[in-house]
Write an enzyme that holds these catalytic residues in place. Structure first.
Site, PDB file in Angstrom:
ATOM      1  N   GLU A   1       1.278  -1.263   8.342  1.00  0.00           N
ATOM      2  CA  GLU A   1       0.466  -0.134   8.809  1.00  0.00           C
ATOM      3  C   GLU A   1       0.348   0.008  10.334  1.00  0.00           C
ATOM      4  O   GLU A   1       0.733   1.024  10.904  1.00  0.00           O
ATOM      5  CB  GLU A   1      -0.932  -0.263   8.191  1.00  0.00           C
ATOM      6  CG  GLU A   1      -1.975   0.701   8.722  1.00  0.00           C
ATOM      7  CD  GLU A   1      -1.712   2.141   8.337  1.00  0.00           C
ATOM      8  OE1 GLU A   1      -1.452   2.401   7.168  1.00  0.00           O
ATOM      9  OE2 GLU A   1      -1.765   3.018   9.220  1.00  0.00           O
TER      10      GLU A   1
ATOM     11  N   GLN B   1       0.774  -1.245   0.000  1.00  0.00           N
ATOM     12  CA  GLN B   1       0.000   0.000   0.000  1.00  0.00           C
ATOM     13  C   GLN B   1       0.805   1.295   0.000  1.00  0.00           C
ATOM     14  O   GLN B   1       0.493   2.225  -0.744  1.00  0.00           O
ATOM     15  CB  GLN B   1      -0.954   0.017   1.217  1.00  0.00           C
ATOM     16  CG  GLN B   1      -1.832   1.249   1.246  1.00  0.00           C
ATOM     17  CD  GLN B   1      -2.781   1.347   2.420  1.00  0.00           C
ATOM     18  OE1 GLN B   1      -3.345   2.400   2.658  1.00  0.00           O
ATOM     19  NE2 GLN B   1      -2.967   0.276   3.173  1.00  0.00           N
TER      20      GLN B   1
ATOM     21  N   GLY C   1      -7.709  20.569  20.004  1.00  0.00           N
ATOM     22  CA  GLY C   1      -7.281  21.927  19.688  1.00  0.00           C
ATOM     23  C   GLY C   1      -7.880  22.886  20.696  1.00  0.00           C
ATOM     24  O   GLY C   1      -8.330  22.482  21.770  1.00  0.00           O
ATOM     25  N   GLY C   2      -7.871  24.138  20.354  1.00  0.00           N
ATOM     26  CA  GLY C   2      -8.389  25.149  21.264  1.00  0.00           C
ATOM     27  C   GLY C   2      -9.916  25.227  21.255  1.00  0.00           C
ATOM     28  O   GLY C   2     -10.500  25.997  22.013  1.00  0.00           O
TER      29      GLY C   2
ATOM     30  N   ASP D   1       0.612   3.767   6.027  1.00  0.00           N
ATOM     31  CA  ASP D   1       0.869   3.402   4.634  1.00  0.00           C
ATOM     32  C   ASP D   1       0.580   4.564   3.684  1.00  0.00           C
ATOM     33  O   ASP D   1       1.479   5.132   3.077  1.00  0.00           O
ATOM     34  CB  ASP D   1      -0.007   2.207   4.237  1.00  0.00           C
ATOM     35  CG  ASP D   1       0.565   0.892   4.741  1.00  0.00           C
ATOM     36  OD1 ASP D   1       1.774   0.847   5.019  1.00  0.00           O
ATOM     37  OD2 ASP D   1      -0.187  -0.078   4.852  1.00  0.00           O
TER      38      ASP D   1
END
Ligand code: COA
Length: 413
Positions: free
Chosen positions: A137, A15, A245-246, A166
């Site tokens: 993977e 892959q 995140g924020g 991959d």
């Protein structure tokens, strides 16, 4: 096409490498995939859904390529490969460490044959204690930091369905290749390009290394679900569905969740639209209440807030909720199943989902080029049959029909 005239000697399989060369083919490069006669890329026969037809695993990763069969361990086959090395611009491979050298094609030998050749490799690890290891993977996801940071706090590490080890590394390698091609226009020289799967995954987990350092400095991460009632250890914990995140987010149930495993929506409590969120869910007073009005005040109350928003989302289907929330500019996204994605008309219109016809398996769906260039549109064509282009490519290299037959007779091609 953007890469018209670029010739890729594609020694990739499975892959990670094929993802890379497929992208280059979509951008217009002539990708010549070298496979072993009689066998070919192992994925041709893995996870088959139709007897004797190349698997979807193979077809979906090898569009727009040509296939030639060469036994590169046969002395005559080696000569054919040498001719191809002299003719091509880039050799891409993702063999186990050392396989190319064992075949007799070290970097030095390739440079002798063609000093302009770019040699691009996917390996599991970069130089170091694990450089000789084979990697797939999920191993990459584990050693690149993704698994330890995915899942819920009270469960084991989890790998993600996105093939970041991959396909993610294939993308990294493709960027390295076009960058090396650009540098070659000035230096005239080829160079080695390496994308290690561990590095590629870690690059995609950059925010988690950020969080590791924040944790070491402050001992707490207020946007994680462990705050304020749980505990933090020495390493970044698994954050469930927190947005990382924020802008705090979570996955919430929608109407029908009891019987549909994908009746959920991702909901982000973006600060600038907080007042609108309060209005939509019928908690107008939260917009001004000091206990809820600011992002910092909300952090210790996120579980309670999301539970309240969920009471609202459970009264709507995920698409109804999306429709309403978008009217107020509130960021959200339905959890789409692969069935829904396969049927999505807009993804088909943009060429992100494409129907392809194949002479053996018939029609199937694939993911087209996710990167759209206005001057270099992508037409997805089917993957090649094993050795379909051997004679054509051999003729381009200057071999006569009689020579081709002789090479075939001795098992070189
Ligand atoms: N003619 C003759 N021999 C060929 C050939 C050809 N056309 N194409 C491949 N081979 C040989 C190789 O030379 C190698 O022989 P060797 O072991 O004697 O040196 C052999 O086939 C097997 O190649 P290898 O890459 O070792 O395959 P594998 O099935 O044992 O391992 C991976 C598969 C994916 C684990 C390994 O290739 C790998 O770690 N690759 C790098 C990381 C990677 O890309 N992983 C993700 C894959 S999605």
């Amino acid at each position: 096409k953007a890469l018209d005239g670029v010739r890729i000697l594609d020694f990739t399989h499975v892959q990670s490498g094929p993802t890379c060369t497929q992208l280059l083919a979509w951008f217009g490069a002539d990708v010549i995939k070298v496979e072993r006669a009689g066998a070919g890329d192992i994925t041709r026969e893995q996870l088959r859904d139709i007897p004797d037809a190349d698997s979807l695993y193979f077809t979906m990763l090898n569009h727009n390529k040509r296939s030639v069969t060469i036994d590169t361990k046969n002395p005559e086959g080696k000569l054919v490969l040498e001719a191809l090395i002299q003719k091509c611009d880039v050799l891409v491979e993702n063999f186990a460490p050392g396989a190319l050298e064992r075949m007799g094609f070290s970097w030095e030998r390739i440079q002798e044959l063609n000093p302009r050749m770019i040699v691009a490799s996917v390996k599991g690890f970069g130089p170091g204690p694990y450089e000789d290891c084979k990697v797939y993977e999920n191993v990459a996801q584990c050693v690149g930091g993704a698994a330890s940071t995915t899942g819920f706090d009270d469960g084991p590490p989890v790998v993600t369905g996105a093939q970041i080890g991959d396909s993610g590394t294939g993308l990294h390698l493709a960027l390295g290749i076009v960058t090396a091609l650009y540098q070659r226009t000035m230096t005239g020289r080829g160079q080695k390009v390496l994308a290690a799967m561990q590095d590629g995954v870690l690059n995609l987990c950059r925010v988690k290394l950020r969080d590791q350092q924040r944790l070491e400095r402050t001992g707490v991460m207020k946007e994680y679900p462990q705050y304020p009632n749980g505990t933090f250890g020495e390493a970044v914990p698994r954050a469930g569905n927190a947005s990382g995140g924020g802008q705090p987010g979570w996955i919430l149930k929608c109407k029908g969740w009891e019987h549909d495993p994908n009746a959920y929506i991702y909901f982000i409590t973006q600060a600038p639209v907080w007042a609108k969120i309060c209005n939509v869910i019928g908690r107008e007073e939260w917009a001004t209440d000091p206990q809820y009005a600011t992002p910092n005040a909300r952090l210790p109350r996120l579980q309670e807030i999301f539970a309240e928003i969920e009471r609202w989302t459970m009264t709507k289907t995920k698409f109804e909720a999306m429709e309403i929330l978008n009217r107020y500019d509130i960021p959200c996204g339905p959890i789409l199943s692969m069935k829904e994605i396969a049927q999505d008309e807009s993804l088909r219109r943009t060429g992100t989902i494409v129907e392809v016809d194949h002479p053996v398996r018939g029609k199937y769906l694939t993911v087209g080029n996710p990167i759209k260039l206005s001057d270099s549109p992508t037409q997805v064509t089917r993957s090649p049959l094993l050795g379909e282009h051997t004679d054509e490519v051999m003729a381009e290299l200057g071999y006569s029909s009689a020579q081709i037959e002789a090479l075939r007779a001795c098992g070189a091609i």
